[in-house]
Design a protein around this motif. Sequence first.
Motif, short mmCIF file in Angstrom:
data_model
loop_
_atom_site.label_atom_id
_atom_site.label_comp_id
_atom_site.label_asym_id
_atom_site.label_seq_id
_atom_site.Cartn_x
_atom_site.Cartn_y
_atom_site.Cartn_z
N LYS A 73 -7.02 5.23 -5.17
CA LYS A 73 -7.93 6.16 -4.50
C LYS A 73 -7.39 7.57 -4.65
CE LYS A 73 -10.26 7.37 -0.22
NZ LYS A 73 -10.52 7.05 1.20
N THR A 75 -12.56 5.79 -5.57
CA THR A 75 -11.72 4.59 -5.48
C THR A 75 -12.11 3.64 -6.60
OG1 THR A 75 -11.55 4.80 -3.07
CG2 THR A 75 -11.01 2.66 -4.03
N PRO A 114 -3.75 15.07 -4.98
CA PRO A 114 -4.29 13.75 -5.34
C PRO A 114 -3.99 13.42 -6.80
CG PRO A 114 -6.05 15.37 -5.20
CD PRO A 114 -4.81 16.08 -4.76
N SER A 137 -2.16 -1.25 -3.67
CA SER A 137 -3.12 -0.18 -3.42
C SER A 137 -2.38 1.15 -3.31
CB SER A 137 -3.89 -0.46 -2.11
OG SER A 137 -4.71 0.63 -1.77
N GLU A 163 0.84 -1.19 0.00
CA GLU A 163 0.00 0.00 0.00
C GLU A 163 0.87 1.24 0.00
OE1 GLU A 163 -3.80 1.78 2.56
OE2 GLU A 163 -2.51 0.23 3.42
N THR A 189 -2.92 5.49 -2.79
CA THR A 189 -3.79 6.60 -2.41
C THR A 189 -2.97 7.87 -2.38
OG1 THR A 189 -5.12 5.13 -1.01
CG2 THR A 189 -5.33 7.50 -0.63
N ILE A 196 0.55 5.45 0.36
CA ILE A 196 -0.30 6.58 0.73
C ILE A 196 0.59 7.81 0.80
CG2 ILE A 196 -1.83 7.55 2.46
CD1 ILE A 196 -2.44 4.73 3.40
#
Length: 501
Positions: A454, A459, A439, A348, A327, A350, A329
């Motif tokens: 995301k 998402t 983002p 994943s 992940e 984000t 982020i």
Amino acid sequence: MTTVAASQSVNIGIKKLGEYVNDAYRLNIEAHNSELECRATISVDDADNSISPTELISILSKNEITTAIDLEQIAVFCSEAAEGKNLENFLLASGSEPIHGEDGWFELIVATGKEKTDLEVDAFGRVDFKSVQSFSNVTPGQQIGNIYPPTEGTPGKTITGKPVPSKPGKPNRVIAGTGVRISDDGTQAIAEKAGRTIFENNVLSIAEELVINGNVDLSVGHISFNGFVDIKGDVLDDFNISATKGINITGAVGVCQITSDGPVTLGTMAGMGTGKITCKGSLQARYLNQVTVECRGDVNISHELRNAVIKATGSINIPKGMAIGGELIALEGIEAKILGARSGAKTSVTSGIYFPETDQLQNLQRRLKSLVDQIKTISSTLAALRKKPPCNQSKALREAIELRIGVLTQRQINLDADREEVAEELLGFAVNEHPTANPKINILDAMKEGVSVKLGETTEEINNEISGPISIIENPEMGGFSYLTYSPLKVGAESLEEVVG
């Protein structure tokens, strides 16, 4: 029904307080563990007339056992006996063990160095450190520690309230070494020259230079340094590094905890799922595998991330490498040559999220769920206890059930109060504005099928491989994402949204 109390006797390791025999049961009361525990054994012949909590508490009181009684244990004991069960060595009351006095101790108010081997200091005061746990810079005249006297301790109590004496602590024998003096009143350690603090074998001294030429292993131990740590070799499994100004590790890092108030640079790290890097500056590495990272800056990886959890308040950059599994982020954008893989662990990503806030929110949510689950379990237990028909119960069983209901009800009240406090904290939780939030995800080569993305409130899982170079941002007007011509991360998603709009 007549109860006969037998005379007291002493067995090996056990003090017999009394034996109580009648037509319904045979009860033995004993003191165990130097009279710190009261335990009971009962053989039941007539469950309907078994012992009640009131009777049992009365027997204990006659043996001078009052304040140490555990009411919930009394309730369980009498409930089990009222159902015809024989019980052995059941704990009914507990005293308290003495708390022995704390030894006098030395409190360092700066970071220290603790070595397992003797240190050699040359004529210029330079030290070659090969064994370091922590380190600190100090200045002449600076207080570097406090010397505390020992305490007397706190006596314990037996089940009958008799005191159990405690032992006083021993005084600390800190010795002032090179560059350190003890104040006239014996309560402070003072540095007499500039340098870094070392504490070894109760000797406190000051050295001026740090060199670590080899690996961090058993000959070195953990390192905690109020400054910059530079390790020329590897850091083996289970050796933790902590520094306030930064860490540089030339070689490979194993299953370790790396913590820095500044930047971190290292070669490779294989964390096996428990290794972690926490830094308040940027992070640079060639390869991370099964590592958790919490970085208050940018994360720059030259080769590969594999099954890692990377959280950054800056950006995550892998311009010549790939991230497979795990992940990612980041607050200020993510850029990678390749994200994900056709097979293997899911990846994943984000972007635009400030992870310390989301972590705090998730922690509150977990606490609330735990409290709600506990309250639900107690409510279910109370409902079952209250459904039992009182008319068919013996006096002892009724009394035991009422006692259990009282204990569980109070526990439920306490949990309800905690739940309301956490719920109120959740209700007042607010996400702050972060002007640097971006983002945006940049793909230089390819994003593989199956990657979860995301951005903002959107998402999606990527169904087909996406080729780069390309920039991905949220499309709040049309829904989903916008796939745009590549632009550097310094070009924010907000300005690209205006172009798309």
